[in-house]
Write a protein that holds these residues in place. Structure first.
Motif, PDB file in Angstrom:
ATOM      1  N   GLU A 212      -5.559   6.325   1.371  1.00 42.87           N
ATOM      2  CA  GLU A 212      -6.107   4.977   1.488  1.00 42.87           C
ATOM      3  C   GLU A 212      -5.225   4.085   2.367  1.00 42.87           C
ATOM      4  OE1 GLU A 212      -8.810   3.431   0.706  1.00 42.87           O
ATOM      5  OE2 GLU A 212      -9.830   4.984  -0.450  1.00 42.87           O
ATOM      6  N   VAL A 213      -3.915   4.170   2.191  1.00 44.23           N
ATOM      7  CA  VAL A 213      -3.012   3.356   3.014  1.00 44.23           C
ATOM      8  C   VAL A 213      -3.139   3.759   4.484  1.00 44.23           C
ATOM      9  CG1 VAL A 213      -0.596   2.821   3.493  1.00 44.23           C
ATOM     10  CG2 VAL A 213      -1.405   2.907   1.130  1.00 44.23           C
ATOM     11  N   ALA A 214      -3.172   5.061   4.748  1.00 41.54           N
ATOM     12  CA  ALA A 214      -3.299   5.528   6.127  1.00 41.54           C
ATOM     13  C   ALA A 214      -4.632   5.091   6.737  1.00 41.54           C
ATOM     14  CB  ALA A 214      -3.161   7.042   6.175  1.00 41.54           C
ATOM     15  N   GLU A 215      -5.710   5.196   5.961  1.00 43.99           N
ATOM     16  CA  GLU A 215      -7.025   4.821   6.486  1.00 43.99           C
ATOM     17  C   GLU A 215      -7.139   3.325   6.725  1.00 43.99           C
ATOM     18  OE1 GLU A 215      -9.746   8.348   4.387  1.00 43.99           O
ATOM     19  OE2 GLU A 215      -9.894   6.277   3.700  1.00 43.99           O
ATOM     20  N   GLU A 216      -6.622   2.524   5.788  1.00 44.93           N
ATOM     21  CA  GLU A 216      -6.863   1.083   5.852  1.00 44.93           C
ATOM     22  C   GLU A 216      -5.914   0.348   6.789  1.00 44.93           C
ATOM     23  OE1 GLU A 216      -7.080  -0.571   1.925  1.00 44.93           O
ATOM     24  OE2 GLU A 216      -9.048   0.334   1.562  1.00 44.93           O
ATOM     25  N   VAL A 217      -4.653   0.801   6.862  1.00 43.23           N
ATOM     26  CA  VAL A 217      -3.698   0.068   7.718  1.00 43.23           C
ATOM     27  C   VAL A 217      -2.906   0.971   8.657  1.00 43.23           C
ATOM     28  CG1 VAL A 217      -3.474  -1.888   6.147  1.00 43.23           C
ATOM     29  CG2 VAL A 217      -1.958   0.084   5.874  1.00 43.23           C
ATOM     30  N   GLY A 218      -3.126   2.292   8.617  1.00 42.40           N
ATOM     31  CA  GLY A 218      -2.539   3.176   9.605  1.00 42.40           C
ATOM     32  C   GLY A 218      -1.065   3.476   9.465  1.00 42.40           C
ATOM     33  N   VAL A 219      -0.470   3.258   8.287  1.00 40.92           N
ATOM     34  CA  VAL A 219       0.951   3.558   8.132  1.00 40.92           C
ATOM     35  C   VAL A 219       1.148   4.701   7.142  1.00 40.92           C
ATOM     36  CG1 VAL A 219       1.568   1.160   8.643  1.00 40.92           C
ATOM     37  CG2 VAL A 219       1.381   1.900   6.258  1.00 40.92           C
ATOM     38  N   GLU A 220       2.293   5.351   7.262  1.00 32.10           N
ATOM     39  CA  GLU A 220       2.639   6.463   6.379  1.00 32.10           C
ATOM     40  C   GLU A 220       3.581   5.957   5.301  1.00 32.10           C
ATOM     41  OE1 GLU A 220       4.887  10.830   6.510  1.00 32.10           O
ATOM     42  OE2 GLU A 220       4.459   9.748   8.379  1.00 32.10           O
ATOM     43  N   VAL A 221       3.351   6.403   4.055  1.00 27.15           N
ATOM     44  CA  VAL A 221       4.175   5.957   2.928  1.00 27.15           C
ATOM     45  C   VAL A 221       4.694   7.149   2.141  1.00 27.15           C
ATOM     46  CG1 VAL A 221       3.005   3.735   2.714  1.00 27.15           C
ATOM     47  CG2 VAL A 221       2.144   5.718   1.433  1.00 27.15           C
ATOM     48  N   ALA A 222       5.691   6.885   1.301  1.00 27.08           N
ATOM     49  CA  ALA A 222       6.268   7.933   0.458  1.00 27.08           C
ATOM     50  C   ALA A 222       6.819   7.300  -0.811  1.00 27.08           C
ATOM     51  CB  ALA A 222       7.377   8.670   1.207  1.00 27.08           C
ATOM     52  N   ARG A 223       7.285   8.140  -1.727  1.00 29.63           N
ATOM     53  CA  ARG A 223       7.933   7.744  -2.972  1.00 29.63           C
ATOM     54  C   ARG A 223       7.108   6.752  -3.797  1.00 29.63           C
ATOM     55  NH1 ARG A 223      11.588   8.677   0.835  1.00 29.63           N
ATOM     56  NH2 ARG A 223      11.506   6.568   1.695  1.00 29.63           N
ATOM     57  N   PRO A 224       5.876   7.121  -4.134  1.00 31.62           N
ATOM     58  CA  PRO A 224       5.072   6.228  -4.975  1.00 31.62           C
ATOM     59  C   PRO A 224       5.683   6.086  -6.372  1.00 31.62           C
ATOM     60  CG  PRO A 224       4.007   8.363  -4.793  1.00 31.62           C
ATOM     61  CD  PRO A 224       5.164   8.375  -3.835  1.00 31.62           C
ATOM     62  N   ARG A 225       5.662   4.872  -6.893  1.00 28.87           N
ATOM     63  CA  ARG A 225       6.188   4.601  -8.237  1.00 28.87           C
ATOM     64  C   ARG A 225       5.103   3.930  -9.063  1.00 28.87           C
ATOM     65  NH1 ARG A 225       8.525  -0.138  -9.750  1.00 28.87           N
ATOM     66  NH2 ARG A 225       9.079  -0.671  -7.599  1.00 28.87           N
ATOM     67  N   TYR A 226       4.715   4.593 -10.158  1.00 30.45           N
ATOM     68  CA  TYR A 226       3.668   4.052 -11.027  1.00 30.45           C
ATOM     69  C   TYR A 226       4.148   2.767 -11.685  1.00 30.45           C
ATOM     70  CZ  TYR A 226       0.698   3.549 -15.156  1.00 30.45           C
ATOM     71  OH  TYR A 226      -0.108   3.045 -16.129  1.00 30.45           O
ATOM     72  N   VAL A 227       3.262   1.759 -11.741  1.00 28.53           N
ATOM     73  CA  VAL A 227       3.595   0.480 -12.356  1.00 28.53           C
ATOM     74  C   VAL A 227       2.800   0.239 -13.634  1.00 28.53           C
ATOM     75  CG1 VAL A 227       3.618  -2.030 -12.029  1.00 28.53           C
ATOM     76  CG2 VAL A 227       4.276  -0.513 -10.140  1.00 28.53           C
ATOM     77  N   ALA A 228       1.476   0.297 -13.551  1.00 34.65           N
ATOM     78  CA  ALA A 228       0.635   0.015 -14.720  1.00 34.65           C
ATOM     79  C   ALA A 228      -0.816   0.347 -14.369  1.00 34.65           C
ATOM     80  CB  ALA A 228       0.756  -1.447 -15.139  1.00 34.65           C
ATOM     81  N   SER A 229      -1.682   0.280 -15.392  1.00 30.39           N
ATOM     82  CA  SER A 229      -3.115   0.473 -15.164  1.00 30.39           C
ATOM     83  C   SER A 229      -3.884  -0.629 -15.883  1.00 30.39           C
ATOM     84  CB  SER A 229      -3.569   1.853 -15.645  1.00 30.39           C
ATOM     85  OG  SER A 229      -3.404   1.975 -17.045  1.00 30.39           O
ATOM     86  N   GLN A 230      -5.114  -0.841 -15.447  1.00 27.47           N
ATOM     87  CA  GLN A 230      -5.941  -1.900 -16.030  1.00 27.47           C
ATOM     88  C   GLN A 230      -7.418  -1.522 -15.975  1.00 27.47           C
ATOM     89  OE1 GLN A 230      -6.345  -5.558 -13.773  1.00 27.47           O
ATOM     90  NE2 GLN A 230      -6.661  -6.791 -15.617  1.00 27.47           N
ATOM     91  N   SER A 231      -8.098  -1.680 -17.104  1.00 29.72           N
ATOM     92  CA  SER A 231      -9.550  -1.594 -17.102  1.00 29.72           C
ATOM     93  C   SER A 231     -10.081  -2.803 -16.338  1.00 29.72           C
ATOM     94  CB  SER A 231     -10.080  -1.609 -18.540  1.00 29.72           C
ATOM     95  OG  SER A 231     -11.490  -1.671 -18.546  1.00 29.72           O
ATOM     96  N   TRP A 232     -11.045  -2.571 -15.451  1.00 30.79           N
ATOM     97  CA  TRP A 232     -11.551  -3.641 -14.584  1.00 30.79           C
ATOM     98  C   TRP A 232     -13.086  -3.591 -14.623  1.00 30.79           C
ATOM     99  CZ3 TRP A 232      -9.660  -7.906 -12.995  1.00 30.79           C
ATOM    100  CH2 TRP A 232     -10.147  -8.576 -11.874  1.00 30.79           C
ATOM    101  N   PRO A 233     -13.724  -4.518 -15.332  1.00 33.15           N
ATOM    102  CA  PRO A 233     -15.167  -4.426 -15.585  1.00 33.15           C
ATOM    103  C   PRO A 233     -16.064  -4.992 -14.495  1.00 33.15           C
ATOM    104  CG  PRO A 233     -14.280  -6.303 -16.744  1.00 33.15           C
ATOM    105  CD  PRO A 233     -13.109  -5.647 -16.061  1.00 33.15           C
TER     106      PRO A 233
END
Length: 300
Positions: A212-233
């Motif tokens: 998604e990051v590559a498609e939407e803004v064209g940059v490469e990322v690494a080292r993802p760190r989970y923060v939290a989750s949320q139900s979104w209705p």
């Protein structure tokens, strides 16, 4: 602190009720909730909401049939602190009963009781699921609700339709003391947020984030760190938030999805989403981390 729409700890989920009685009612007309409420006078941190009411509360009714023939569907949701909770939908042109009003959930955030607000998000998703699964998606037969679990079953081909939850990854990209924020064409003027996108079949959360990051803004990322989750209705998502680090590439926005994307220093941020969403919690949390890091470096 729990995010908005998190299931209250004192809520007991249940599908059937043997003896309907006094209950909190979550009644929807389309996506608007029926409430008793005060004047619109509280300030709002949401650019989509002009003002919030001074107070709001759910209808508390002793009669199970108080809505009469206007009801399109009724579902039992469970009990909150021992009090029954019912969900109902009525026709789009129905007038609110005397002393009550129709209002969207965004407007009721921080005004309605926290537990009631959380369950309103669940109720809205249940109404949408029940409305859109009256017929089998495989053979077209009318489906039937199951008495023991939240599912509609086709009596002809036995296909089961559970309430839909669509997982979506939210990614806040960091580059040193900067964060990458973007705005969608449907955002309120001037508002920026983290990037987000739905998980594709056969894809892990980490793979979705990178794609998604590559498609939407064209940059490469690494080292993802989970923060939290949320139900979104809105209408039935599960938002899963990560912070990740920029590796390479210049911003190249996907024009069909992104109106603008920029790197922002943490002390010069644009307008941000409301605190109703995990996006704001994600941004605020990482900004606080960056400021703390900068302060510790300066102190040394």
């Amino acid at each position: 602190m729990e995010l908005p729409f998190a299931r209250p700890l004192n809520f007991e989920h249940c599908v059937t009720c043997a003896a309907p009685g006094e209950a909190h009612w979550f009644v929807f007309r389309s996506d608007q909730l029926l409430v008793e409420m005060g004047p619109l006078e509280r300030p709002s941190d949401d650019l989509r909401v002009r003002a919030r009411p001074a107070w709001a509360r759910l209808p508390l009714q002793k009669s199970h049939d108080w809505l009469g023939s206007a009801t399109l569907r009724t579902l039992y949701m469970g009990a909150l602190n021992g009090m029954q909770c019912w969900v109902a939908e009525i026709s789009k042109d129905a007038e609110a009963p005397a002393g009550m009003s129709w209002e969207g959930l965004r407007t009721l955030f921080s005004v309605l009781d926290d537990a009631h607000f959380a369950l309103a998000g669940r109720a809205l998703q249940l109404v949408e699921w029940d409305r859109t699964h009256q017929f089998c998606g495989r053979c077209g037969s009318r489906t039937e609700p199951h008495r023991e679990e939240r599912v509609r079953v086709c009596p002809a081909c036995k296909l089961s339709a559970y309430p839909r939850v669509a997982p979506a990854v939210m990614a806040l990209v960091r580059r040193g003391s900067e964060i990458l924020l973007a705005r969608s064409p449907h955002f309120p003027p001037g508002m920026y947020s983290a990037l987000a996108g739905f998980v594709e079949p056969g894809e892990s959360l980490e793979q979705c984030l990178a794609r998604e990051v590559a498609e939407e803004v064209g940059v490469e990322v690494a080292r993802p760190r989970y923060v939290a989750s949320q139900s979104w209705p809105f209408p039935h998502s599960l938002m899963i938030a990560f912070v990740c680090e920029w590796v390479s590439g210049e911003i190249r926005r996907q024009e069909s999805e992104i109106e603008e994307a920029k790197w922002f220093e943490v002390l010069q941020l644009p307008r941000l989403p409301s605190k109703i969403s995990i996006a704001r919690r994600l941004i605020d949390g990482e900004v606080a981390n960056i400021i703390a890091e900068l302060k510790s470096t300066t102190d040394v």
